[in-house]
Design a protein around this motif. Sequence first.
Motif, PDB file in Angstrom:
ATOM      1  N   UNK A  89      39.269  36.500  35.569  1.00  0.00           N
ATOM      2  CA  UNK A  89      39.649  37.427  36.850  1.00  0.00           C
ATOM      3  C   UNK A  89      38.348  37.762  37.404  1.00  0.00           C
ATOM      4  N   UNK A  90      37.231  37.837  36.895  1.00  0.00           N
ATOM      5  CA  UNK A  90      36.301  37.986  37.671  1.00  0.00           C
ATOM      6  C   UNK A  90      35.677  36.735  38.411  1.00  0.00           C
ATOM      7  N   UNK A  91      35.879  35.733  37.755  1.00  0.00           N
ATOM      8  CA  UNK A  91      35.404  34.655  38.492  1.00  0.00           C
ATOM      9  C   UNK A  91      36.355  34.223  39.842  1.00  0.00           C
ATOM     10  N   UNK A  92      37.686  34.562  39.688  1.00  0.00           N
ATOM     11  CA  UNK A  92      38.594  34.522  40.694  1.00  0.00           C
ATOM     12  C   UNK A  92      38.326  35.417  41.881  1.00  0.00           C
ATOM     13  N   UNK A  93      37.874  36.773  41.398  1.00  0.00           N
ATOM     14  CA  UNK A  93      37.329  37.635  42.300  1.00  0.00           C
ATOM     15  C   UNK A  93      36.227  37.344  43.408  1.00  0.00           C
ATOM     16  N   UNK A  94      35.205  36.908  42.353  1.00  0.00           N
ATOM     17  CA  UNK A  94      33.829  36.427  42.933  1.00  0.00           C
ATOM     18  C   UNK A  94      33.993  35.172  44.202  1.00  0.00           C
ATOM     19  N   UNK A  95      34.566  34.204  43.649  1.00  0.00           N
ATOM     20  CA  UNK A  95      34.886  33.060  44.486  1.00  0.00           C
ATOM     21  C   UNK A  95      35.598  33.360  45.826  1.00  0.00           C
ATOM     22  N   UNK A  96      36.621  34.211  45.548  1.00  0.00           N
ATOM     23  CA  UNK A  96      37.357  34.661  46.570  1.00  0.00           C
ATOM     24  C   UNK A  96      36.674  35.558  47.558  1.00  0.00           C
TER      25      UNK A  96
END
Length: 111
Positions: A89-96
């Motif tokens: 979830x963090x990876x998705x949030x950061x890349x977004x």
Amino acid sequence: MLPTEDVRPASAIPSPDRGAILSHILRRQALRREAQLPALNVRAEYERAVEQARWRAHVEKYGEAIRAQVLTELRAKNGPQFGGSVGGMWAVRLLTEKRLREMFKGRGYNR
């Protein structure tokens, strides 16, 4: 068409209500004066508030589409369960957020 491709120009993002922003800052200034606090730099506060309003409008308009695009790409690379863990979830949030910021800068905004 990809979700991030938009046929409308950046000006299609609603512009912030500059009058309301200035009014709010002037009210804050009056309250600070009453409380005998240091005065605000009205120009700097105004520019910051306008920039924040533009950013919020940009995220509201493109945020979900970019998030879906990032999640799809990461799931294609890492498997269909990707994004279910805290790290995912963090990876998705950061890349977004990174893509949103790049897009925001590419449209001529300062952020």
